[in-house]
Scaffold this motif. Structure first.
Motif: not given
Length: 357
Positions: A132-134, A187-188, A234-235, A253-257
């Protein structure tokens, strides 16, 4: 300190030691069942040590740690703004603002990010799993970045659209860079949006403090978030540790989480609806600072908090470890190194406990 083995290397791992990362992702989630991760920030200025801690303590879903103690350009706004394309930024009166051309402040932010990615490449080159990157999301940037003429970007709807498109392109390039450096990883992306509820409610104060900026319509916000989410390919999860997280907006909006602070959840019905609609949850169940006892939470305590929430919502227990990732409540930049290790370990082992239920 002895370096922890990096997941994905030839180091032998037993099922009892690392059950989560041995599992394939299930149900379409971009993380293995029983995973835990961090939100982003850690204390200190040693990025190599921070990455060793994350890769060692959170092997199922490590994240790229952020170290705001390094100064301007390592902070949430400066780091996020440095990813903008054709919108250079600079520091002015201790605030970030849009600049006429790139300068030393932007170069410093770019250098810090490059250093982080170089270190990640060195330590996790063979890692084969989700990482995961932020980055700050468009509305948190719009609420905190100043226009050259003064005032937040939020005051100008056209500027917010330009910012969104610039960020979408910058994040697309950033994700591609991480993929190139870690070819075996998945990548998340986490969009940090602590300001989103206030933007939607019209609660962002003007610089005078005597007024507020006009609220952004939910449909407009949804479309702009979708622009960023669709661009990165990417998710994406959206992190918001404020009260009143707009769960339905984030999902559509399309976010997975969505990542949130469990202590700030006031209404269960919207959360239950989001779970039922298929939104993954990164549940902030471990405090970012020691409780009154002075002792960090145990993995059993963290797991119990997540399990109790799930039982109150009435969903099957078999679904819990797949749809939920355990995290600290928010970033850990203000915590001691000892507490950070204890909390990340508790989150990791809590995810394992939930997986074994």
């Amino acid at each position: 300190m002895e370096q922890q083995p990096v997941p994905g290397t030839a180091h032998e791992q037993s099922r009892e030691q690392r059950p989560a990362e041995e599992q394939q992702t299930v149900g379409g989630w971009p993380w293995p069942a029983g995973a835990a991760t961090g939100i982003g920030s850690l204390p200190g200025t040693d990025v190599a040590e921070a990455q060793r801690i994350v890769l060692g303590e959170l092997p199922a879903l490590p994240h790229l740690p952020e170290l705001p103690a390094r100064g301007p350009g390592a902070d949430l706004v400066g780091r996020g703004a440095s990813l903008l394309v054709d919108l250079p930024v600079e520091l002015y009166a201790a605030r970030w603002r849009i600049a006429g051309r790139p300068g030393r402040d932007l170069r410093r932010a770019h250098d810090l990010m490059e250093r982080d990615l170089d270190q990640l490449t060195e330590q996790a080159e063979e890692y084969a799993g989700p990482i995961k990157v932020q980055a700050a999301g468009p509305f948190t940037l719009a609420a905190n970045l100043d226009l050259p003429i003064g005032g937040r970007m939020l005051r100008d709807a056209g500027a917010v659209r330009d910012l969104t498109e610039s960020l979408a392109e910058g994040l697309r390039t950033h994700v591609a860079d991480v993929r190139r450096r870690l070819p075996r990883a998945r990548v998340l992306l986490q969009l940090d949006e602590p300001s989103l509820p206030a933007v939607l409610a019209g609660q962002i104060p003007t610089e005078s403090g005597f007024s507020v900026y006009r609220a952004v319509e939910p449909g407009t916000a949804r479309a702009m978030l979708a622009t960023v989410i669709e661009a990165v390919d990417t998710p994406v999860v959206v992190h918001c540790c404020a009260p009143d997280v707009p769960l339905e907006l984030i999902r559509t909006a399309g976010a997975v989480g969505v990542a949130f602070d469990l202590d700030r959840v006031k209404q269960l019905d919207p959360l239950g609806e989001a779970i039922d609609a298929g939104l993954g949850l990164l549940v902030g169940a471990a405090p970012t600072s020691p409780p009154s006892s002075g002792r960090p939470p145990t993995s059993a305590q963290v797991a119990d908090r997540v399990r109790q929430l799930w039982h109150r919502l009435g969903f099957p227990i078999r679904q819990l470890a797949e749809q939920v990732v355990v995290t600290p409540a928010c970033g850990l930049a203000g915590a001691s190194p000892e507490y950070v290790r204890a909390v990340l370990t508790a989150c990791r082992d809590a995810g394992r406990r939930l997986y074994e239920d």
